[in-house]
Design a protein around this motif. Structure first.
Motif, PDB file in Angstrom:
ATOM      1  N   ILE A  36       0.830  -1.205   0.000  1.00  0.00           N
ATOM      2  CA  ILE A  36       0.000   0.000   0.000  1.00  0.00           C
ATOM      3  C   ILE A  36       0.870   1.262   0.000  1.00  0.00           C
ATOM      4  O   ILE A  36       0.396   2.348  -0.333  1.00  0.00           O
ATOM      5  N   MET A  37       2.162   1.141   0.332  1.00  0.00           N
ATOM      6  CA  MET A  37       3.070   2.277   0.377  1.00  0.00           C
ATOM      7  C   MET A  37       3.711   2.573  -0.975  1.00  0.00           C
ATOM      8  O   MET A  37       4.499   3.499  -1.086  1.00  0.00           O
ATOM      9  N   SER A  38       3.384   1.814  -2.016  1.00  0.00           N
ATOM     10  CA  SER A  38       4.003   2.054  -3.314  1.00  0.00           C
ATOM     11  C   SER A  38       3.336   3.237  -4.006  1.00  0.00           C
ATOM     12  O   SER A  38       2.267   3.688  -3.610  1.00  0.00           O
ATOM     13  N   PHE A  39       3.957   3.726  -5.059  1.00  0.00           N
ATOM     14  CA  PHE A  39       3.458   4.884  -5.780  1.00  0.00           C
ATOM     15  C   PHE A  39       2.376   4.531  -6.786  1.00  0.00           C
ATOM     16  O   PHE A  39       1.804   5.401  -7.408  1.00  0.00           O
ATOM     17  N   GLU A  40       2.134   3.251  -6.950  1.00  0.00           N
ATOM     18  CA  GLU A  40       1.139   2.812  -7.919  1.00  0.00           C
ATOM     19  C   GLU A  40      -0.265   3.170  -7.440  1.00  0.00           C
ATOM     20  O   GLU A  40      -0.533   3.242  -6.244  1.00  0.00           O
ATOM     21  N   ARG A  41      -1.152   3.369  -8.381  1.00  0.00           N
ATOM     22  CA  ARG A  41      -2.535   3.668  -8.024  1.00  0.00           C
ATOM     23  C   ARG A  41      -3.218   2.446  -7.418  1.00  0.00           C
ATOM     24  O   ARG A  41      -3.963   2.547  -6.456  1.00  0.00           O
TER      25      ARG A  41
END
Length: 73
Positions: A36-41
């Motif tokens: 959930i901390m990634s930059f992906e939507r």
């Protein structure tokens, strides 16, 4: 005169920033590895698509890191 003080004060302030301890404690790093901390939507579907691409292209490890926070990979 003011420029002289500024020339002395700015490097001291910059060096003061080096004295700050790491903000992320070792026991908090597992939260950074959470998808959930990634930059992906849509991080979960992006992780799945990365897995599929790695399996298809045999290019494991070239698209970032996904560790458990232990620092071993």
């Amino acid at each position: 005169m003011n420029a002289r003080y500024l020339a002395i004060l700015l490097p001291l302030i910059a060096l003061g920033g080096c004295a700050v301890e790491p903000w992320v404690k070792p026991y908090e790093r597992d939260r950074l590895a959470d998808p959930i901390m990634s930059f992906e939507r849509h991080p979960v579907s992006a992780a799945y698509m990365n897995h599929v691409r790695e399996a298809r292209e045999a290019s494991r490890g070239a698209s970032g890191s996904a560790g458990g926070g232990c620092g071993c990979n």
